[in-house]
Enzyme design. Structure first.
Site, mmCIF file in Angstrom:
data_model
loop_
_atom_site.group_PDB
_atom_site.id
_atom_site.type_symbol
_atom_site.label_atom_id
_atom_site.label_comp_id
_atom_site.label_asym_id
_atom_site.label_seq_id
_atom_site.Cartn_x
_atom_site.Cartn_y
_atom_site.Cartn_z
ATOM 1 N N GLU B 56 11.416 -36.099 -16.507
ATOM 2 C CA GLU B 56 10.193 -35.769 -15.781
ATOM 3 C C GLU B 56 9.696 -37.033 -15.089
ATOM 4 O OE1 GLU B 56 8.480 -32.149 -18.618
ATOM 5 O OE2 GLU B 56 7.324 -34.005 -18.442
ATOM 6 N N GLU B 67 -4.382 -36.898 -18.212
ATOM 7 C CA GLU B 67 -3.690 -38.039 -18.812
ATOM 8 C C GLU B 67 -4.622 -38.918 -19.636
ATOM 9 O OE1 GLU B 67 -0.677 -37.579 -18.217
ATOM 10 O OE2 GLU B 67 -0.632 -36.613 -16.258
#
Lengths: 412, 288
Positions: B56, B67
């Protein structure tokens, strides 16, 4: 158009972990806010009256009316408890969180007005509360940081990026994605994923509900125009909402033109916060709306002398109303806002928030489009801005400013 | 890189499904261009050598709301070094790896690339560069209609995240739209390495037990032992991001040469891949 959208704007662009919370909130919004289940609305109305001090007055600004040759009326949200319109929404959402059985309140704040209002509402209703605030804003809005702490809220400075509202919202969303099961995120404006833009608007719409009645009592009719400043747009939508169906009433959203409307793409900086006037379609903080962004889609650092307007996005409904031609976006720059701050303070005896000063700066620049009778939303009072105003006024040599050197050796 | 599929309405490629076919897959994540373009190429290639089955690649967005601090910092480093969608595609084309690549990014970048045409031009360009699929953390199934259609048109997979809070109708909606693999979020919160493996992982896996796409678990996996436990709990793969991004960050802090950081990443990848494989073996086989 689904009910999460306003035309092509709005929607729910959030991490999967938050989606069930939005569904839960949607359900609670429909039941309690729209349906008055368990008497929610009755309790809200009672508390916003007894704790908040509603209704706020609508008063005529005598000297501004003379100056502009039109009837200028002021909707006095600066007189709401806390000194800004923010409590309408904060109290509504904290109360809703209580009805939903949530145990903890989190919120972001830019200028600190929403954080302050949330901290007050949480203390009033006995809920623990944590506020995220960008480091830059912590430094330029110190009085509000003290007020939040004194009301018992935790204040978490956010050091990412330029440390303003955009970063604070992102960080609060991160907290919420960890704590979603027992926390409610009291978003501070008509931004974010559905149902926040509608729900916040509904809590703020009490402003225009009152103002529409009050102006009819005073003048026997509706105003020709309504003016409000616009950052995220909660005072704007609150002030406009009940007038939207009145097609003869012009609606002006005054954005922060900052220091320039030009954009420095290489530096990633838009030295303004005029996303309705200059932004482009995009997705930020859960909604599709108009944004300050570069050609790749990276969000720009916005700027305004007013922390409360300093945001790269705007509420999706406001973007929609602008596209539909119902709301006219205009903007004034930092200098004009500071001039207006002083002019309004000395001529009317009301010290406005720097955000609100933008709306008054537009009165100075506008022409016949405002018509005979205009209502300006005094979204907040300016005590929190005094340090910034004195510093910025000094630096720029603002004409309308009074001489401030009453102390030995000048101001500092 | 694999050739782009034709844009005539093909089904998603089975490239990703194939990567899970031979036992548990190790799916590492790095932010492309962190801390700079050239070093990052070496790091991604090191992960492939270390045994990655899918990689990824994060295309950095300025407001990464899903995040934690580790990946936020990596995103800042990459953006400051000049990463952009165009550079990202060049990066993918230049990479010398033999595993499928998944682009992980936020919706505004896909959306802006195509201006009036929405996400379709981005998907078309990604297909041409050799990207096999997308993970878009701020795009829940409800909003994914246009991107799903574009992915179908160009033969790319669209991976969705299943969170500990995803249940009932939402699971069904995701199941209808997911392809390639499903990203099972091991715990609530943002990305970031943790010491403990959440016990919510097992119950999440149980809820999607009968789905016919491979189930990869991410969020918080740090060591080979974690990977082993996750696979033992029923995962078909493990996704590891922050623990690897940490290695890049340490390299930056300590001024390590890129080759040295690459070697550490390869070693870490090998350990994680071995852990995943142990999880699939009989427990007795561990103690000879």
């Amino acid at each position: 158009m689904s009910d999460t959208q306003f035309g092509r704007y709005g929607g729910q662009y959030v991490p999967e972990a938050l989606m069930p919370a939005l569904e839960e909130l949607e359900d609670a919004y429909e039941r309690y806010v729209l349906g008055n289940e368990d008497g929610f609305l009755d309790e809200f109305r009672e508390r916003i009256r007894d704790f908040g001090g509603r209704p706020t007055p609508l008063g005529r600004a005598d000297r501004l009316s003379d100056r502009y040759g039109r009837e200028v009326y002021l909707k006095r949200e600066d007189l709401l408890h806390g000194g800004a319109h923010k409590l309408n929404n904060a109290l509504g959402q904290v109360l809703l969180a209580k009805y939903m059985g949530k145990e903890r309140i989190i919120a972001e704040t830019g200028a600190g007005q929403h954080g302050t209002a949330t901290a007050m509402a949480a203390a009033h209703l006995g809920m623990p509360c944590e506020i995220y605030m960008g480091r830059t804003d912590v430094n330029r809005q110190r009085p509000n940081v003290f007020r939040m702490r004194i009301n018992g809220a935790e204040v978490n400075p956010v050091d990412i990026g330029r440390g303003t509202l955009k970063e604070a919202i992102s960080e609060t969303m991160r907290d919420w994605s960890r704590t979603v099961e027992d926390s409610h995120y009291v978003i501070g404006s008509v931004v974010g994923p559905s149902p926040f833009p509608r729900m916040v608007r509904d809590f703020q719409a009490i402003i225009s509900e009152e103002a529409r009645e009050q102006i009819r009592e005073r003048t026997g009719g509706l105003p020709d125009s309504v003016v409000a400043c616009a950052g995220g747009g909660s005072n704007t939508m609150g002030m406009f909402h009940e007038f939207v169906p009145d097609e003869d009433v012009s609606l002006f959203a005054v954005e922060a033109g900052g220091s320039s409307l030009e954009v420095d793409e290489d530096a990633g900086v838009a030295p303004n916060s005029a996303s309705l006037s200059t932004g482009a379609d995009g997705v930020l903080h859960g909604a599709r709306t108009r944004l300050l962004q570069d050609s790749d889609g990276q969000i720009m650092e916005s700027h305004s002398v007013s922390a409360g307007l300093d945001y790269a996005g705007v509420g999706p409904e406001l973007a929609y109303l602008v596209d539909e031609g119902r709301v006219t976006p205009v903007n004034v720059d930092d200098d004009a806002a500071l001039e207006a701050f002083h002019r309004f303070s000395t001529s009317e005896g009301i010290i406005p928030a720097l955000e609100t000063a933008h709306a008054f700066a537009y009165l100075e620049e506008a022409g016949d489009e405002l018509g005979e009778v205009v209502i300006v939303n005094v979204s907040g009072r300016g005590d929190k801005d005094l340090e910034t105003v004195i510093e910025e006024t000094d630096r720029r040599g603002i004409e309308a400013a009074p001489e401030m050197s009453v102390f030995d050796g000048g101001l500092r | 890189m694999s050739p782009p599929p034709s844009g005539d309405g093909t089904e998603p490629a089975d490239e990703l499904a194939a990567a899970f076919a031979d036992g548990p897959a190790f799916v590492p994540y790095l932010v492309a261009g962190d801390p700079d373009y050239e070093s990052s190429l070496q790091y991604v290639e090191a992960l492939a050598r270390g045994g990655a089955d899918v990689i990824e690649l994060g295309l950095p967005f300025s407001e990464p709301i899903a995040e934690g601090p580790t990946i936020q910092s990596a995103i800042v480093r990459s953006l400051e070094a000049g990463m952009s969608p165009e550079r990202f595609f060049a990066f993918v084309e230049e990479l010398d790896v033999d595993v499928p690549l998944v682009c992980m990014t936020y919706y505004n970048l896909l959306y802006q690339y195509g201006a009036e045409e929405g996400s379709r031009p981005f998907v078309e360009r990604a297909a041409e560069a050799g990207i096999a699929g997308f993970v878009v953390p701020d795009l829940p199934a409800e909003e994914a209609g246009p991107l799903r259609a574009a992915c179908d048109e160009f033969g790319l997979d669209l991976i969705f995240i299943v969170a500990p809070t995803t249940r009932g109708e939402r699971l069904e909606r995701t199941r209808e739209r997911v392809s390639g693999y499903v990203y099972v979020q091991a715990r609530l919160g943002t990305t970031g390495a943790r010491e403990e493996v959440s016990d919510r992982t097992e119950s999440s896996l149980e809820r999607i037990d009968d789905w016919d796409v491979p189930k990869a678990v991410g969020f918080g996996i740090k060591t080979g032992d974690h990977a082993e436990r996750i696979v033992r709990a029923g995962a078909d793969g493990v996704i590891v991001g922050s623990a690897l991004v940490d290695v890049v960050a340490e390299g930056v802090e300590e001024g390590r040469p890129a080759a040295e950081t690459a070697a550490i990443l390869e070693e870490r990848a090998t350990e994680l891949k071995r852990g995943a494989l142990r999880g699939a073996s009989e427990p007795e086989a561990e103690q000879p």
